[in-house]
Design a protein around this motif. Sequence first.
Motif, PDB file in Angstrom:
ATOM      1  N   ASN A 191      -6.768   7.321  -0.636  1.00  0.00           N
ATOM      2  CA  ASN A 191      -5.630   6.582  -0.109  1.00  0.00           C
ATOM      3  C   ASN A 191      -5.842   5.081  -0.260  1.00  0.00           C
ATOM      4  O   ASN A 191      -6.978   4.597  -0.308  1.00  0.00           O
ATOM      5  CB  ASN A 191      -5.420   6.914   1.371  1.00  0.00           C
ATOM      6  N   PHE A 192      -4.742   4.364  -0.282  1.00  0.00           N
ATOM      7  CA  PHE A 192      -4.776   2.910  -0.346  1.00  0.00           C
ATOM      8  C   PHE A 192      -5.655   2.352   0.777  1.00  0.00           C
ATOM      9  O   PHE A 192      -5.562   2.754   1.931  1.00  0.00           O
ATOM     10  CB  PHE A 192      -3.352   2.365  -0.217  1.00  0.00           C
ATOM     11  N   ALA A 221     -26.813   3.751  -5.933  1.00  0.00           N
ATOM     12  CA  ALA A 221     -25.637   3.969  -5.097  1.00  0.00           C
ATOM     13  C   ALA A 221     -24.614   2.887  -5.396  1.00  0.00           C
ATOM     14  O   ALA A 221     -24.965   1.749  -5.725  1.00  0.00           O
ATOM     15  CB  ALA A 221     -26.018   3.947  -3.616  1.00  0.00           C
ATOM     16  N   PHE A 222     -23.339   3.272  -5.279  1.00  0.00           N
ATOM     17  CA  PHE A 222     -22.274   2.296  -5.480  1.00  0.00           C
ATOM     18  C   PHE A 222     -21.092   2.697  -4.611  1.00  0.00           C
ATOM     19  O   PHE A 222     -20.767   3.891  -4.496  1.00  0.00           O
ATOM     20  CB  PHE A 222     -21.836   2.228  -6.946  1.00  0.00           C
ATOM     21  N   ALA A 223     -20.443   1.698  -3.987  1.00  0.00           N
ATOM     22  CA  ALA A 223     -19.313   1.986  -3.111  1.00  0.00           C
ATOM     23  C   ALA A 223     -18.099   1.163  -3.545  1.00  0.00           C
ATOM     24  O   ALA A 223     -18.208  -0.038  -3.814  1.00  0.00           O
ATOM     25  CB  ALA A 223     -19.669   1.682  -1.668  1.00  0.00           C
ATOM     26  N   PHE A 224     -16.951   1.835  -3.609  1.00  0.00           N
ATOM     27  CA  PHE A 224     -15.666   1.153  -3.777  1.00  0.00           C
ATOM     28  C   PHE A 224     -15.117   0.910  -2.379  1.00  0.00           C
ATOM     29  O   PHE A 224     -14.956   1.855  -1.593  1.00  0.00           O
ATOM     30  CB  PHE A 224     -14.686   2.019  -4.571  1.00  0.00           C
ATOM     31  N   ASN A 225     -14.822  -0.335  -2.064  1.00  0.00           N
ATOM     32  CA  ASN A 225     -14.280  -0.683  -0.745  1.00  0.00           C
ATOM     33  C   ASN A 225     -12.840  -1.175  -0.888  1.00  0.00           C
ATOM     34  O   ASN A 225     -12.496  -1.883  -1.837  1.00  0.00           O
ATOM     35  CB  ASN A 225     -15.129  -1.774  -0.089  1.00  0.00           C
ATOM     36  N   ASN A 226     -11.990  -0.747   0.104  1.00  0.00           N
ATOM     37  CA  ASN A 226     -10.589  -1.174   0.134  1.00  0.00           C
ATOM     38  C   ASN A 226      -9.919  -0.924  -1.218  1.00  0.00           C
ATOM     39  O   ASN A 226      -9.437  -1.842  -1.902  1.00  0.00           O
ATOM     40  CB  ASN A 226     -10.502  -2.661   0.504  1.00  0.00           C
ATOM     41  N   VAL A 227      -9.880   0.333  -1.596  1.00  0.00           N
ATOM     42  CA  VAL A 227      -9.387   0.718  -2.915  1.00  0.00           C
ATOM     43  C   VAL A 227      -7.891   0.424  -3.016  1.00  0.00           C
ATOM     44  O   VAL A 227      -7.089   0.855  -2.175  1.00  0.00           O
ATOM     45  CB  VAL A 227      -9.662   2.207  -3.169  1.00  0.00           C
ATOM     46  N   THR A 228      -7.516  -0.313  -4.043  1.00  0.00           N
ATOM     47  CA  THR A 228      -6.105  -0.649  -4.284  1.00  0.00           C
ATOM     48  C   THR A 228      -5.706  -0.403  -5.736  1.00  0.00           C
ATOM     49  O   THR A 228      -4.638  -0.848  -6.173  1.00  0.00           O
ATOM     50  CB  THR A 228      -5.847  -2.129  -3.932  1.00  0.00           C
ATOM     51  N   LEU A 240       2.194   6.737   1.204  1.00  0.00           N
ATOM     52  CA  LEU A 240       1.003   5.896   1.002  1.00  0.00           C
ATOM     53  C   LEU A 240       0.540   5.989  -0.451  1.00  0.00           C
ATOM     54  O   LEU A 240       0.489   7.073  -1.035  1.00  0.00           O
ATOM     55  CB  LEU A 240      -0.116   6.349   1.936  1.00  0.00           C
ATOM     56  N   ASN A 241       0.169   4.854  -1.042  1.00  0.00           N
ATOM     57  CA  ASN A 241      -0.367   4.855  -2.400  1.00  0.00           C
ATOM     58  C   ASN A 241      -1.701   5.598  -2.440  1.00  0.00           C
ATOM     59  O   ASN A 241      -2.525   5.489  -1.524  1.00  0.00           O
ATOM     60  CB  ASN A 241      -0.597   3.424  -2.894  1.00  0.00           C
ATOM     61  N   GLY A 263       0.808  -1.215   0.000  1.00  0.00           N
ATOM     62  CA  GLY A 263       0.000   0.000   0.000  1.00  0.00           C
ATOM     63  C   GLY A 263       0.833   1.253   0.000  1.00  0.00           C
ATOM     64  O   GLY A 263       0.275   2.360   0.062  1.00  0.00           O
ATOM     65  N   PHE A 264       2.135   1.102  -0.087  1.00  0.00           N
ATOM     66  CA  PHE A 264       3.023   2.261  -0.119  1.00  0.00           C
ATOM     67  C   PHE A 264       3.920   2.176  -1.341  1.00  0.00           C
ATOM     68  O   PHE A 264       4.045   1.121  -1.994  1.00  0.00           O
ATOM     69  CB  PHE A 264       3.878   2.319   1.161  1.00  0.00           C
TER      70      PHE A 264
END
Length: 365
Positions: free
Chosen positions: A105-106, A137-144, A81-82, A45-46
Amino acid sequence: IRAAFAVNQFTITASAGVNGIITPSGAVVVNFGSNQIFTMVPNIGFHVDSLFVDGVNQGSLLTFTFVNTTTNHTIRAVFALNQYTITASAGPNGTIAPSGAILLNFGANQAFGISPGTGYHIDSVIVDGVNQGPVSAFAFNNVTANHTIRAVFAINQFTISASASVNGTISPSGVIVANFGTNQVFTMTPNTGFHVDSLIVDGANQGQITLFTFTNVTVNHTIRAVFAINQYTITASSGPNGSISPSGAVIVNHGSTQSFTVAPIASFHVDSVIVDGVNQGQLTSFTFTNVTAPHTIRAVFAINQSTITASAGINGTISPVGIVIVNFGSSQAFTITPNIGFHVDSVIVDAVNQGQLSSFTFTNV
């Protein structure tokens, strides 16, 4: 005497900030003229934000090599941090929020709300090229990774179910699709000899209209045309002393036939039958064929009449004289008057000598 020599050695001081490592690390001894490789490994993540070599930023390198080392050096890796970009956009007639380039952020989460404009609905939400359907509605979770999201909107459409009974048409017919806020016109056309009996719109009778417009359509509708055969009134009447049958206001369907019978009472006869103002003569029946309009028919009766032919020989008179018309059942008197010096010799009635009468009366002729 013996001289011993040793190669010059130099120190490369290697260090790293948090969230990653540099290898080798610490005080790294390097012989004169040698090369030394350093590898930067960021934590998950970095990423390498900068690499400072002898105080000069070399950029976000993952490896660095000191070539032909002849002096001491320093090397320091700095990690960050990415961050990822979610590019959010919407087509016309609606919005997505937030919109634009969203920096995350990551490992972070990001929710989006999709709202159509009035009269429109969400047609599709495209995430990274994949249609997620008409979600609001739409959610991005744990964006990488980087992502894209695009909302597409479509105008609301409503159905108007149009139908007609037999003996006529409605146009257009069937299931008609109308866009939000538009107008839709329907035309009702009865077959020959028929008319619109009723137009039922959403269950309510609008009457006998041949044209109807739905304006500013915002819901589904139904429309149904019902047709009925044209009917015409034949007004039948008669004067006294007889009858016409049927009588009164007689209702006749388009194209039908209707007969009337004319009957005088005893001692009367049909004088005339007046159809639509025209005397058809002394008919005892009349038929309207292929009726396509209203009509009138009137029967007029007259009493039966008989003739009494009255005459006198020379030297006297009979009064009245000639052809005398007498109504059925009436009486008619005659006076016989001889000239001076003459007398009545005989009164002949229907060839029968009634004698030397000075008057004679026919009764109940």
